[in-house]
Scaffold this active site. Structure first.
Site, PDB file in Angstrom:
ATOM      1  N   CYS A 115     -20.130  -3.266  13.055  1.00 51.11           N
ATOM      2  CA  CYS A 115     -19.455  -3.180  14.360  1.00 51.11           C
ATOM      3  C   CYS A 115     -20.367  -3.721  15.453  1.00 51.11           C
ATOM      4  O   CYS A 115     -19.933  -4.442  16.347  1.00 51.11           O
ATOM      5  CB  CYS A 115     -19.073  -1.737  14.691  1.00 51.11           C
ATOM      6  SG  CYS A 115     -17.536  -1.191  13.907  1.00 51.11           S
ATOM      7  N   CYS A 158     -15.563   2.175  13.959  1.00 45.03           N
ATOM      8  CA  CYS A 158     -16.435   3.196  14.546  1.00 45.03           C
ATOM      9  C   CYS A 158     -17.234   2.728  15.755  1.00 45.03           C
ATOM     10  O   CYS A 158     -17.691   3.538  16.542  1.00 45.03           O
ATOM     11  CB  CYS A 158     -17.375   3.743  13.470  1.00 45.03           C
ATOM     12  SG  CYS A 158     -18.769   2.645  13.092  1.00 45.03           S
ATOM     13  N   ARG A 208      11.615 -15.127  -4.186  1.00 44.40           N
ATOM     14  CA  ARG A 208      10.514 -15.259  -3.225  1.00 44.40           C
ATOM     15  C   ARG A 208      10.124 -16.725  -3.002  1.00 44.40           C
ATOM     16  O   ARG A 208       9.737 -17.098  -1.903  1.00 44.40           O
ATOM     17  CB  ARG A 208       9.343 -14.414  -3.683  1.00 44.40           C
ATOM     18  CG  ARG A 208       9.724 -12.949  -3.531  1.00 44.40           C
ATOM     19  CD  ARG A 208       8.629 -12.008  -3.751  1.00 44.40           C
ATOM     20  NE  ARG A 208       8.879 -10.780  -2.997  1.00 44.40           N
ATOM     21  CZ  ARG A 208       8.056  -9.749  -2.991  1.00 44.40           C
ATOM     22  NH1 ARG A 208       6.953  -9.794  -3.686  1.00 44.40           N
ATOM     23  NH2 ARG A 208       8.338  -8.686  -2.272  1.00 44.40           N
ATOM     24  N   HIS A 225       2.039   1.835  -3.354  1.00 42.20           N
ATOM     25  CA  HIS A 225       0.998   2.432  -4.209  1.00 42.20           C
ATOM     26  C   HIS A 225       0.894   3.939  -3.961  1.00 42.20           C
ATOM     27  O   HIS A 225       0.717   4.722  -4.898  1.00 42.20           O
ATOM     28  CB  HIS A 225      -0.366   1.795  -3.941  1.00 42.20           C
ATOM     29  CG  HIS A 225      -0.454   0.355  -4.344  1.00 42.20           C
ATOM     30  ND1 HIS A 225       0.202  -0.146  -5.444  1.00 42.20           N
ATOM     31  CD2 HIS A 225      -1.111  -0.684  -3.799  1.00 42.20           C
ATOM     32  CE1 HIS A 225      -0.051  -1.438  -5.547  1.00 42.20           C
ATOM     33  NE2 HIS A 225      -0.840  -1.789  -4.561  1.00 42.20           N
ATOM     34  N   THR A 282       0.836  -1.211   0.000  1.00 46.06           N
ATOM     35  CA  THR A 282       0.000   0.000   0.000  1.00 46.06           C
ATOM     36  C   THR A 282       0.868   1.256   0.000  1.00 46.06           C
ATOM     37  O   THR A 282       0.566   2.241  -0.682  1.00 46.06           O
ATOM     38  CB  THR A 282      -0.919   0.004   1.243  1.00 46.06           C
ATOM     39  OG1 THR A 282      -1.691  -1.185   1.226  1.00 46.06           O
ATOM     40  CG2 THR A 282      -1.825   1.210   1.273  1.00 46.06           C
TER      41      THR A 282
HETATM   42  P1  NAD Z   1       3.276  -8.838  -2.998  1.00 47.57           P
HETATM   43  O1  NAD Z   1       2.803  -8.116  -4.183  1.00 47.57           O
HETATM   44  O2  NAD Z   1       4.587  -8.474  -2.382  1.00 47.57           O
HETATM   45  O3  NAD Z   1       3.323 -10.405  -3.318  1.00 47.57           O
HETATM   46  C1  NAD Z   1       2.552 -11.022  -4.286  1.00 47.57           C
HETATM   47  C2  NAD Z   1       3.367 -12.170  -4.845  1.00 47.57           C
HETATM   48  O4  NAD Z   1       2.569 -12.903  -5.778  1.00 47.57           O
HETATM   49  C3  NAD Z   1       4.608 -11.713  -5.601  1.00 47.57           C
HETATM   50  O5  NAD Z   1       5.772 -12.285  -5.027  1.00 47.57           O
HETATM   51  C4  NAD Z   1       4.364 -12.203  -7.022  1.00 47.57           C
HETATM   52  O6  NAD Z   1       5.550 -12.614  -7.678  1.00 47.57           O
HETATM   53  C5  NAD Z   1       3.415 -13.368  -6.778  1.00 47.57           C
HETATM   54  N1  NAD Z   1       2.636 -13.766  -7.971  1.00 47.57           N
HETATM   55  C6  NAD Z   1       2.327 -13.023  -9.067  1.00 47.57           C
HETATM   56  N2  NAD Z   1       1.652 -13.764  -9.963  1.00 47.57           N
HETATM   57  C7  NAD Z   1       1.540 -15.012  -9.429  1.00 47.57           C
HETATM   58  C8  NAD Z   1       0.954 -16.224  -9.881  1.00 47.57           C
HETATM   59  N3  NAD Z   1       0.340 -16.322 -11.073  1.00 47.57           N
HETATM   60  N4  NAD Z   1       1.012 -17.307  -9.070  1.00 47.57           N
HETATM   61  C9  NAD Z   1       1.631 -17.233  -7.871  1.00 47.57           C
HETATM   62  N5  NAD Z   1       2.205 -16.108  -7.391  1.00 47.57           N
HETATM   63  C10 NAD Z   1       2.150 -15.009  -8.157  1.00 47.57           C
HETATM   64  O7  NAD Z   1       2.116  -8.719  -1.921  1.00 47.57           O
HETATM   65  P2  NAD Z   1       2.040  -8.926  -0.329  1.00 47.57           P
HETATM   66  O8  NAD Z   1       2.408  -7.675   0.362  1.00 47.57           O
HETATM   67  O9  NAD Z   1       2.706 -10.195   0.082  1.00 47.57           O
HETATM   68  O10 NAD Z   1       0.445  -9.072  -0.218  1.00 47.57           O
HETATM   69  C11 NAD Z   1      -0.191 -10.191  -0.804  1.00 47.57           C
HETATM   70  C12 NAD Z   1      -1.503  -9.804  -1.458  1.00 47.57           C
HETATM   71  O11 NAD Z   1      -2.445  -9.468  -0.449  1.00 47.57           O
HETATM   72  C13 NAD Z   1      -1.459  -8.589  -2.391  1.00 47.57           C
HETATM   73  O12 NAD Z   1      -2.347  -8.819  -3.458  1.00 47.57           O
HETATM   74  C14 NAD Z   1      -1.990  -7.472  -1.507  1.00 47.57           C
HETATM   75  O13 NAD Z   1      -2.580  -6.433  -2.276  1.00 47.57           O
HETATM   76  C15 NAD Z   1      -3.029  -8.204  -0.713  1.00 47.57           C
HETATM   77  N6  NAD Z   1      -3.399  -7.650   0.592  1.00 47.57           N
HETATM   78  C16 NAD Z   1      -4.690  -7.797   0.951  1.00 47.57           C
HETATM   79  C17 NAD Z   1      -5.084  -7.394   2.208  1.00 47.57           C
HETATM   80  C18 NAD Z   1      -6.503  -7.625   2.631  1.00 47.57           C
HETATM   81  O14 NAD Z   1      -6.880  -7.171   3.715  1.00 47.57           O
HETATM   82  N7  NAD Z   1      -7.306  -8.326   1.829  1.00 47.57           N
HETATM   83  C19 NAD Z   1      -4.177  -6.802   3.092  1.00 47.57           C
HETATM   84  C20 NAD Z   1      -2.849  -6.677   2.680  1.00 47.57           C
HETATM   85  C21 NAD Z   1      -2.461  -7.119   1.427  1.00 47.57           C
HETATM   86 ZN    ZN Z   2     -18.179   0.421  12.303  1.00 46.74          ZN
END
Ligand code: NAD
Ligand code: ZN
Length: 347
Positions: free
Chosen positions: A105, A99, A206, A47, A44
Site C-alpha cells: 500500500c 489497509c 458464450r 463458489h 466467487t
Molecule cells: P467464467 O467461469 O464465467 O468464464 C470462463 C470461460 O472460459 C467459460 O465461458 C468457459 O467455457 C471458458 N473456457 C473453459 N475452457 C476454455 C478453454 N480451453 N479455452 C477457452 N475458453 C475456455 O469466469 P468469469 O467470471 O468470466 O471470470 C474469468 C476468469 O477470471 C475466471 O477464471 C475467474 O476465476 C477469474 N477471475 C480472476 C480475478 C482476478 O482478480 N485475477 C477476478 C475475477 C475473476
Molecule cells: Zn495494505
C-alpha cells in the site's frame, strides 16, 4: 424494534444460501450506508454457494455472512468523517478493502495490499437491501449510468485491468474464455483500438456473446486446434493474449499463440497447478502478467472514460435479471453456462 432488511445469507457450512430478514446495518466513522439498487453474481458467489474447498477455508470461519460484492446503489447515510460521498450519490464499489499501512500500500500498489479484505468474502456483502462499506471504496457514477451496468463495474474493472497491462492499440489480441469478464474484455479491447480481436471459447452461447461484443474472429477450440486457427489468421501469432478462463489448456494455448516478444495478461484463475512449457515462454521473450483485481483508482478512471466517450457498451453481456428472491435461478444458469452476467434487481 431494530429495523431489518432482506439479505441472501450463507447460514451454514454446505451448499446453498437463504433469503432472510436480518438487522439493517448502521454506519461507523468513515463508512457509508448504501441502498442497493442492483447487484450482479460473480463466480466467487457461486463458489460460496456450492461451498467448494476455497469457500470452506475462507468463509467457513465467519458464517453466517451476507453474500455478494458486485453492486450499485444510492448513498443513504454517511458516518462521521466522510467527505468522499454524499447522501443521494449513485455509487458502485471497489470491493477490495485495503489497509493503507502495509509495504505494498505504501508503494501505492493497493491492488496487492497485503491485508486485503473483500466485500462478501471477508465481510458482509451486497445481496441485501443495504450494505455498509468504507466510503473510500465508493466510486460515484453518473446518475444516468444504467443500474445493471453500474452493478457490474467491479468485474468490468477486471477486464479493463487485464486489457491495460500494455497498450492494445493497433495490436492483434486473443481473448481465451468468453465468460462475462472475457466477453467484457472483447469490448474493452475494441474500445482501446485493438486492430483485431480473436476469441477462443468452447461454449457456443458464450462464443456468440463475444461476437455481440465486437470480436472479429470466433474460434471454438473444441472444434479446431487454436494454434492452427490463429496461425492461419495472423501468420505469426497474436501480439497479446488476455487469458480469461483459467483453463490449463487455454494457458498453454496462450503461450503457443502469442508472437515472440508479445505479452500474456493472465486474469483467469486455474483450478490448481498448471503444467506449461516454460522454455517456450522464455525463448519467445514473452512478458507474462499476473492480473489481480483493479488498480485503485487508475483502472476505475480508465473504465469510466471507456464507458463514456470511449463508447464501450457492455449491455450485450448482461443477459439475465432476477429479483433477490429468485437468486438461485441465477446460480443455476451460471452452472449451465447459459448466460452472460446475471444481475439481481434489488430496489
Ligand atoms: P467464467 O467461469 O464465467 O468464464 C470462463 C470461460 O472460459 C467459460 O465461458 C468457459 O467455457 C471458458 N473456457 C473453459 N475452457 C476454455 C478453454 N480451453 N479455452 C477457452 N475458453 C475456455 O469466469 P468469469 O467470471 O468470466 O471470470 C474469468 C476468469 O477470471 C475466471 O477464471 C475467474 O476465476 C477469474 N477471475 C480472476 C480475478 C482476478 O482478480 N485475477 C477476478 C475475477 C475473476
Ligand atoms: Zn495494505
Amino acid at each position: 424494534m431494530a429495523e431489518t432488511m432482506r439479505a441472501i445469507v450463507k447460514t451454514a457450512p454446505g451448499p446453498g444460501a437463504s433469503l432472510q430478514e436480518v438487522p439493517k446495518p448502521s454506519t461507523g466513522p468513515g463508512e457509508a450506508l448504501v441502498r442497493v439498487v442492483a447487484a450482479s453474481i460473480c463466480g466467487t458467489d457461486h463458489h460460496i454457494y456450492e461451498w467448494n474447498e476455497w469457500a470452506r477455508g475462507r468463509i467457513g470461519p465467519h458464517i453466517p455472512q451476507i453474500m455478494g460484492h458486485e453492486f450499485c446503489g444510492i448513498v443513504e447515510e454517511t458516518g462521521p468523517g466522510v467527505s468522499r460521498v454524499s447522501e443521494g450519490d449513485f455509487v458502485s464499489a471497489e470491493t477490495h478493502i485495503v489497509c493503507h499501512e502495509c509495504k505494498t500500500c505504501r508503494r501505492n500498489q493497493y491492488h496487492v495490499c497485503l491485508n486485503t479484505r473483500i466485500l462478501g468474502v471477508d465481510v458482509d456483502g451486497a445481496f441485501a437491501d443495504y450494505i455498509v462499506v468504507p466510503a473510500e471504496n465508493l466510486w460515484v457514477n453518473s446518475p444516468d449510468l444504467p443500474p445493471d451496468v453500474a452493478s457490474a463495474l467491479e468485474p468490468l474493472g477486471n477486464a479493463v485491468h487485464t486489457a491495460t497491462a500494455e497498450p492494445l492499440a493497433g495490436k492483434h489480441v486473443l481473448v481465451t474464455g468468453a465468460g462475462p469478464i472475457g466477453a467484457f474484455s472483447v469490448g474493452v479491447a475494441k474500445a482501446l483500438d485493438a486492430a483485431r480481436v480473436y476469441v477462443s471459447e468452447p461454449n457456443p452461447y458464450r462464443l456468440s456473446l463475444a461476437g455481440k461484443m465486437g470480436a472479429d474472429h470466433l474460434i471454438n477450440p473444441s472444434e479446431v486446434p487454436l494454434r492452427d486457427a490463429i496461425m492461419e489468421l495472423t501468420g505469426d501469432g497474436v501480439d497479446a493474449v488476455l487469458e480469461m478462463s483459467g483453463s490449463p489448456r487455454a494457458i498453454r494455448d496462450a503461450i503457443s499463440c502469442v508472437i515472440p516478444g508479445g505479452h500474456i495478461a493472465q486474469l483467469g484463475l486455474p483450478p490448481g497447478d498448471v503444467s506449461i512449457d516454460l522454455n517456450e515462454l522464455i525463448f519467445k521473450g514473452v512478458r507474462f502478467y499476473g492480473i489481480i483485481g483493479r488498480r485503485i483508482w487508475e483502472t476505475w478512471e480508465t473504465m469510466s472514460q471507456l464507458l463514456g466517450e470511449g463508447g464501450l457498451d457492455i449491455r450485450p453481456v448482461l443477459t439475465h435479471t432476477f429479483d433477490l428472491e429468485s437468486f438461485e435461478e441465477g446460480i443455476r444458469l451460471m452452472e449451465e453456462g447459459a448466460c452472460g452476467k446475471v444481475v439481481l434487481s434489488v430496489s
